[in-house]
Scaffold this motif. Sequence first.
Motif, PDB file in Angstrom:
ATOM      1  N   LYS A   2       0.805  -1.180   0.211  1.00 55.70           N
ATOM      2  CA  LYS A   2       0.194   0.081  -0.028  1.00 55.70           C
ATOM      3  C   LYS A   2       0.748   1.234   0.080  1.00 55.70           C
ATOM      4  N   TYR A   3       0.612   2.289  -1.185  1.00 60.82           N
ATOM      5  CA  TYR A   3       1.400   3.410  -0.848  1.00 60.82           C
ATOM      6  C   TYR A   3       0.276   4.647  -1.254  1.00 60.82           C
ATOM      7  N   ASP A   4       0.445   5.592  -0.223  1.00 58.99           N
ATOM      8  CA  ASP A   4      -0.467   6.764  -0.546  1.00 58.99           C
ATOM      9  C   ASP A   4       0.045   7.098  -1.776  1.00 58.99           C
ATOM     10  N   SER A   5      -1.246   7.861  -2.427  1.00 57.68           N
ATOM     11  CA  SER A   5      -1.074   8.325  -3.838  1.00 57.68           C
ATOM     12  C   SER A   5      -0.329   9.478  -3.840  1.00 57.68           C
ATOM     13  N   SER A   6      -0.352  10.477  -2.761  1.00 57.63           N
ATOM     14  CA  SER A   6       0.444  11.559  -2.834  1.00 57.63           C
ATOM     15  C   SER A   6       1.956  11.455  -2.233  1.00 57.63           C
ATOM     16  N   GLU A   7       1.800  10.821  -0.991  1.00 58.25           N
ATOM     17  CA  GLU A   7       3.141  10.822  -0.506  1.00 58.25           C
ATOM     18  C   GLU A   7       4.151  10.033  -1.000  1.00 58.25           C
ATOM     19  N   TYR A   8       3.668   8.876  -1.595  1.00 56.41           N
ATOM     20  CA  TYR A   8       4.884   7.915  -2.066  1.00 56.41           C
ATOM     21  C   TYR A   8       4.416   7.720  -3.606  1.00 56.41           C
ATOM     22  N   MET A   9       4.080   9.000  -4.350  1.00 57.56           N
ATOM     23  CA  MET A   9       4.003   8.806  -5.691  1.00 57.56           C
ATOM     24  C   MET A   9       5.177   8.287  -6.615  1.00 57.56           C
ATOM     25  N   GLU A  10       6.411   9.101  -6.211  1.00 56.92           N
ATOM     26  CA  GLU A  10       7.626   8.794  -6.905  1.00 56.92           C
ATOM     27  C   GLU A  10       8.027   7.073  -6.542  1.00 56.92           C
ATOM     28  N   LEU A  11       7.681   7.032  -5.322  1.00 56.21           N
ATOM     29  CA  LEU A  11       8.353   5.402  -4.881  1.00 56.21           C
ATOM     30  C   LEU A  11       7.374   4.746  -5.654  1.00 56.21           C
ATOM     31  N   ARG A  12       6.402   4.969  -5.628  1.00 52.64           N
ATOM     32  CA  ARG A  12       5.175   3.734  -6.308  1.00 52.64           C
ATOM     33  C   ARG A  12       5.588   3.721  -8.053  1.00 52.64           C
ATOM     34  N   GLN A  13       5.845   4.907  -8.660  1.00 50.67           N
ATOM     35  CA  GLN A  13       6.438   4.813  -9.839  1.00 50.67           C
ATOM     36  C   GLN A  13       7.731   4.023 -10.225  1.00 50.67           C
ATOM     37  N   GLN A  14       8.509   4.326  -9.271  1.00 51.61           N
ATOM     38  CA  GLN A  14       9.701   3.347  -9.048  1.00 51.61           C
ATOM     39  C   GLN A  14       9.536   1.880  -9.100  1.00 51.61           C
ATOM     40  N   LYS A  15       8.703   1.619  -8.141  1.00 57.65           N
ATOM     41  CA  LYS A  15       8.359   0.064  -8.137  1.00 57.65           C
ATOM     42  C   LYS A  15       7.594  -0.356  -9.227  1.00 57.65           C
ATOM     43  N   ILE A  16       6.801   0.444  -9.903  1.00 61.91           N
ATOM     44  CA  ILE A  16       6.339   0.070 -11.293  1.00 61.91           C
ATOM     45  C   ILE A  16       7.143  -0.309 -12.376  1.00 61.91           C
ATOM     46  N   LEU A  17       8.271   0.569 -12.396  1.00 62.73           N
ATOM     47  CA  LEU A  17       9.380   0.514 -13.168  1.00 62.73           C
ATOM     48  C   LEU A  17      10.034  -1.000 -12.835  1.00 62.73           C
ATOM     49  N   GLU A  18      10.242  -1.143 -11.603  1.00 63.98           N
ATOM     50  CA  GLU A  18      11.036  -2.387 -11.416  1.00 63.98           C
ATOM     51  C   GLU A  18      10.311  -3.643 -11.732  1.00 63.98           C
ATOM     52  N   LEU A  19       8.984  -3.744 -11.406  1.00 63.79           N
ATOM     53  CA  LEU A  19       7.992  -4.620 -11.866  1.00 63.79           C
ATOM     54  C   LEU A  19       7.867  -5.025 -13.658  1.00 63.79           C
ATOM     55  N   LEU A  20       8.109  -3.639 -14.082  1.00 65.72           N
ATOM     56  CA  LEU A  20       7.914  -3.660 -15.804  1.00 65.72           C
ATOM     57  C   LEU A  20       9.250  -4.069 -16.220  1.00 65.72           C
ATOM     58  N   ASN A  21      10.361  -3.945 -15.591  1.00 62.54           N
ATOM     59  CA  ASN A  21      11.626  -4.611 -15.897  1.00 62.54           C
ATOM     60  C   ASN A  21      11.803  -6.285 -15.643  1.00 62.54           C
ATOM     61  N   GLU A  22      11.140  -6.619 -14.605  1.00 61.59           N
ATOM     62  CA  GLU A  22      11.070  -7.931 -14.632  1.00 61.59           C
ATOM     63  C   GLU A  22       9.971  -8.807 -15.463  1.00 61.59           C
ATOM     64  N   GLN A  23       8.760  -8.065 -15.778  1.00 64.20           N
ATOM     65  CA  GLN A  23       7.663  -8.893 -16.572  1.00 64.20           C
ATOM     66  C   GLN A  23       7.746  -8.257 -18.018  1.00 64.20           C
ATOM     67  N   GLY A  24       7.979  -7.132 -18.215  1.00 63.26           N
ATOM     68  CA  GLY A  24       8.132  -6.701 -19.561  1.00 63.26           C
ATOM     69  C   GLY A  24       6.777  -5.872 -19.676  1.00 63.26           C
ATOM     70  N   SER A  25       5.428  -6.310 -19.250  1.00 63.53           N
ATOM     71  CA  SER A  25       4.177  -5.402 -19.474  1.00 63.53           C
ATOM     72  C   SER A  25       3.572  -5.683 -18.187  1.00 63.53           C
ATOM     73  N   LEU A  26       2.729  -5.014 -17.951  1.00 63.75           N
ATOM     74  CA  LEU A  26       1.607  -4.780 -16.792  1.00 63.75           C
ATOM     75  C   LEU A  26       0.344  -4.340 -17.277  1.00 63.75           C
ATOM     76  N   LEU A  27      -0.600  -4.876 -16.509  1.00 62.88           N
ATOM     77  CA  LEU A  27      -2.115  -4.632 -16.594  1.00 62.88           C
ATOM     78  C   LEU A  27      -2.338  -3.554 -15.588  1.00 62.88           C
ATOM     79  N   THR A  28      -3.231  -2.354 -15.946  1.00 62.02           N
ATOM     80  CA  THR A  28      -3.554  -1.204 -15.018  1.00 62.02           C
ATOM     81  C   THR A  28      -4.322  -1.635 -13.742  1.00 62.02           C
ATOM     82  N   ASP A  29      -5.253  -2.577 -14.116  1.00 57.73           N
ATOM     83  CA  ASP A  29      -6.068  -3.191 -13.221  1.00 57.73           C
ATOM     84  C   ASP A  29      -5.228  -3.748 -11.947  1.00 57.73           C
ATOM     85  N   ASP A  30      -4.267  -4.831 -12.657  1.00 60.66           N
ATOM     86  CA  ASP A  30      -3.413  -5.382 -11.531  1.00 60.66           C
ATOM     87  C   ASP A  30      -2.522  -4.463 -10.809  1.00 60.66           C
ATOM     88  N   LEU A  31      -2.023  -3.479 -11.461  1.00 59.20           N
ATOM     89  CA  LEU A  31      -1.237  -2.542 -10.660  1.00 59.20           C
ATOM     90  C   LEU A  31      -2.024  -1.646  -9.568  1.00 59.20           C
TER      91      LEU A  31
END
Length: 262
Positions: A4-33
């Motif tokens: 769980k990441y608060d949408s304001s306080e952790y926005m940059e951290l959440r985007q970084q985590k999305i990039l990490e997942l993207l690097n591992e999986q190649g593609s991601l679904l919006t609903d899953d994220l």
Amino acid sequence: MKVKYDSSEYMELRQQKILELLNEQGSLLTDDLANKFEVTTQTIRRDINALCESGLARKLHGGITLSPALDNLAMSKRVATNAPVKHQIIKAAIQELQSGHTVFLSYGSTVAQFASCLPRDISLTVITNNLDAVSHLTGFPNIDVWVAGGQLRHQHRDVSGVHTQTFFKGFRVDIAVLGVGGISAQGELLEFQCDEGELTKIMLKNSRKSILLADSSKYLRNASVYAASLEDIDTFYTDCQAEKLSQLCEENNVQLNIIEVK
């Protein structure tokens, strides 16, 4: 397990985590994220838009995928990307330079901004192919500037090619100040063009100390040319708080300076 990441306080951290997942999986679904981070799909779409606008990813129907990263953004767009973050990184890194140093300044928007922020009374010798850096340094009478020749890259506002590389090979400097196109999950320093990679190798070889400047958007950014690795870097200034990146720096004896952006 949900994170769980608060949408304001952790926005940059959440985007970084999305990039990490993207690097591992190649593609991601919006609903899953949205489900994983326990935020709304609208919040995730804002993250996706931010990552795509920065050239770090590409939209798919219902999700996101890795950017093909065939080339970097034009300099005019890079200058505006994460500007406040870059300023804080630069402000901390400038303390490394002392009067009397001879310095390589590499290509890229962050290094150009680094040049503009130098103390007005510092005395240096600078070798660079970065035309924006040269423009800034015209206002520093105590800095001797050696400008490389080569082929003009209009959108990147620098020169490159064999003549540029030969010019840099003729110098031995105290410090190389470097930017980077991307940093892989394995700690590889990546660039978008072969000329950029070759010039980075030359600067690293011909400097006694290397300083890497890279904001968090560069970590896990996809680029195709291998330039060096973290083990070739002495000091790294970044705002990226990814645990794996910190581990890589520790394993490779890199002095990591994580800047808290205010």
